[in-house]
Design a protein around this motif. Structure first.
Motif, PDB file in Angstrom:
ATOM      1  N   ALA A 135       0.861  -1.189   0.000  1.00  0.00           N
ATOM      2  CA  ALA A 135       0.000   0.000   0.000  1.00  0.00           C
ATOM      3  C   ALA A 135       0.896   1.237   0.000  1.00  0.00           C
ATOM      4  O   ALA A 135       2.112   1.141   0.177  1.00  0.00           O
ATOM      5  CB  ALA A 135      -0.926  -0.007   1.211  1.00  0.00           C
ATOM      6  N   PRO A 154       0.318   2.657   6.491  1.00  0.00           N
ATOM      7  CA  PRO A 154       1.229   1.670   5.889  1.00  0.00           C
ATOM      8  C   PRO A 154       2.640   1.855   6.440  1.00  0.00           C
ATOM      9  O   PRO A 154       3.067   2.975   6.724  1.00  0.00           O
ATOM     10  CB  PRO A 154       1.161   1.997   4.387  1.00  0.00           C
ATOM     11  N   GLY A 176       3.477  -1.643   3.454  1.00  0.00           N
ATOM     12  CA  GLY A 176       2.018  -1.713   3.416  1.00  0.00           C
ATOM     13  C   GLY A 176       1.447  -2.238   4.711  1.00  0.00           C
ATOM     14  O   GLY A 176       1.697  -1.702   5.794  1.00  0.00           O
ATOM     15  N   GLY A 383      -0.564  -2.387  -4.700  1.00  0.00           N
ATOM     16  CA  GLY A 383       0.133  -1.239  -4.142  1.00  0.00           C
ATOM     17  C   GLY A 383      -0.256   0.080  -4.768  1.00  0.00           C
ATOM     18  O   GLY A 383       0.463   1.081  -4.623  1.00  0.00           O
TER      19      GLY A 383
END
Length: 446
Positions: A135, A154, A176, A383
């Motif tokens: 992320a 994150p 993340g 992502g």
């Protein structure tokens, strides 16, 4: 399920999600603001994107625009009423508010409870695992606002894989979150989930996962839990023991400089020892050189809370030179009863060195397959989602779609063996149809 869902499958999946409370909360949050695109339409598009396996909202919107039948399923009458991708992006930000995340979790729990009523073995055999999901953080203002809401940001994660000697052979790093799942092994359905920062250990979330799963399943439905060595923790074993759940957990190597220990309560005459995984052995000291044999496991005595082991020679019918020394006048042979409470980590109800443990532990691959679907089919690990609110909303939607597809599959007809082309509805499918019909009627009345 088919790779490209039909319109009937899409309709059934949308019906399977009990989202009335969520939509009510979204409408109340919108208040008297602009209502160019109703929240029901935006919510339907958020569900359709992973359901149709699109990699972006733009791709999903493109298909919806060229398929009038599809957008009519969402309550859209003309192409002008279809939102733009920036509308969906802002909607995902709204959907990530803790109040709406709680509503989606409530919908998830309701779907699990619905399935647990009609599927009698749902939750018998479970497995857990955590997986890394990439992320991206938003700007400073977004991070500050999300932190005030209690959403973790994150962060960087790192996992090391070691060989039998403890040497690091592989390192995985990501930025993340970590997604913790507890799933049903046979039906490959998620029963509970949690999203945390990467630094949170797998063992730390098992209690929360079990609490959610047990609340959605009938009492004493969970019989076993399979997990890798990340869950080999004294607190985890105590938790499972108190809940009456049999652990299927690979043990960690903690002993340094010793391979076995004498079994408590046994003298040198009995020669009973155990290794770090809890396997019981005896020694034949008459033979030259001395021979070590694995004791025969003959069952778990639940009322006594003990594991029962027997002389392997007497159990398997072969001659041991130490028979007279060990067994004496005992016709059945030496029997060792070991209380599990002596060491819950090493003496679980299903010992590790048994075929039963090996067979049930393989069920852990079910959660790995679910993780692969979330990442590869539905893009949970791309992502590309910016911000904690959007990521939590995206992950919650994916898990709802996962259960919706499972419910739709359970409702579908099964081919009969008596005819070549006939299909029939199973009792589970009929029960689900009736339950979903009642739910939709109650929502309409409300």
């Amino acid at each position: 399920m088919e790779d490209s869902p039909s319109l009937a499958t899409v309709r059934h999946c949308l019906e399977a999600i009990p989202d009335s409370s969520l939509l009510l909360g979204l409408r109340q949050a919108r208040g008297r603001g602009r209502d160019d695109y109703p929240v029901s339409v935006l919510w339907g598009l958020a569900v359709l994107t992973p359901l149709l396996r699109h990699s972006s909202y733009d791709a999903c919107l493109a298909e919806v625009r060229r398929n009038p039948t599809l957008y009519r399923l969402l309550g859209v009458e003309t192409e002008d009423q279809i939102p733009h991708h920036w509308n969906l992006s802002r909607f995902l930000d709204v959907l990530g508010h803790p109040a709406h995340l709680a509503a989606m979790r409530a919908s998830f729990d309701a779907m699990v409870r619905r399935l647990a009523v009609v599927v009698p073995d749902l939750g018998h055999r479970t497995a857990g695992d955590a997986t890394a999901l990439c992320a991206r953080r938003g700007d400073a203002a977004r991070q500050k606002a999300e932190t005030r809401l209690g959403l973790p940001q994150p962060a960087g994660g790192r996992k090391e894989y070691t060989d039998a000697e403890g040497k690091v052979v592989k390192v995985v790093e990501w930025f993340g979150y970590k997604l913790h799942l507890l799933v049903d092994v046979r039906h490959e359905l998620v029963l509970a989930y949690r999203i945390t920062e990467p630094a949170v250990g797998d063992n730390q979330m098992i209690e929360a996962l079990l609490e959610q799963a047990r609340a959605n399943l009938p009492e004493r439905r969970i019989e076993s839990l399979a997990y890798d060595k990340a869950a080999d923790d004294e607190a985890v074993h105590c938790l499972l023991h108190a809940a009456g759940i049999k652990p299927l957990i690979e043990n960690r190597a903690l002993w340094k400089g010793e391979s076995e220990r004498m079994l408590p309560g046994h003298t040198g005459r009995s020669n009973l020892v155990y290794d770090e995984s809890g396997t019981i052995h005896c020694y034949d000291k008459v033979s030259t050189p001395i021979v070590r044999h694995r004791m025969a496991y003959v069952g778990h005595e639940a009322k006594r809370g003990t594991l029962k082991y027997r002389c392997p020679a007497r159990h398997e019918g072969w001659t041991c030179p130490s028979d007279a020394r060990c067994n004496g006048d005992l016709r059945y042979g030496v029997v060792a009863r070991i209380k599990s409470e002596l060491d819950l980590r090493r003496f679980p109800p299903i010992p590790r060195a048994t075929k039963q443990f090996e067979r049930l532990y393989k069920g852990r691959t079910a959660v790995e397959r679910i993780n692969a679907r979330l990442k590869l089919y539905w893009g949970a690990d791309d992502g590309n989602v910016i911000g904690a609110r959007r990521f939590h909303a995206m992950a919650s939607v994916l898990l709802l779609v996962h259960l919706a597809l499972g419910t739709t599959l359970a409702r579908s007809g099964r081919s009969t063996m008596k005819t070549l082309g006939g299909t029939r509805l199973s009792p589970i499918a009929k029960a689900l149809d009736e339950e979903i019909g009642r739910e939709r009627s109650a929502e309409g009345e409300g």
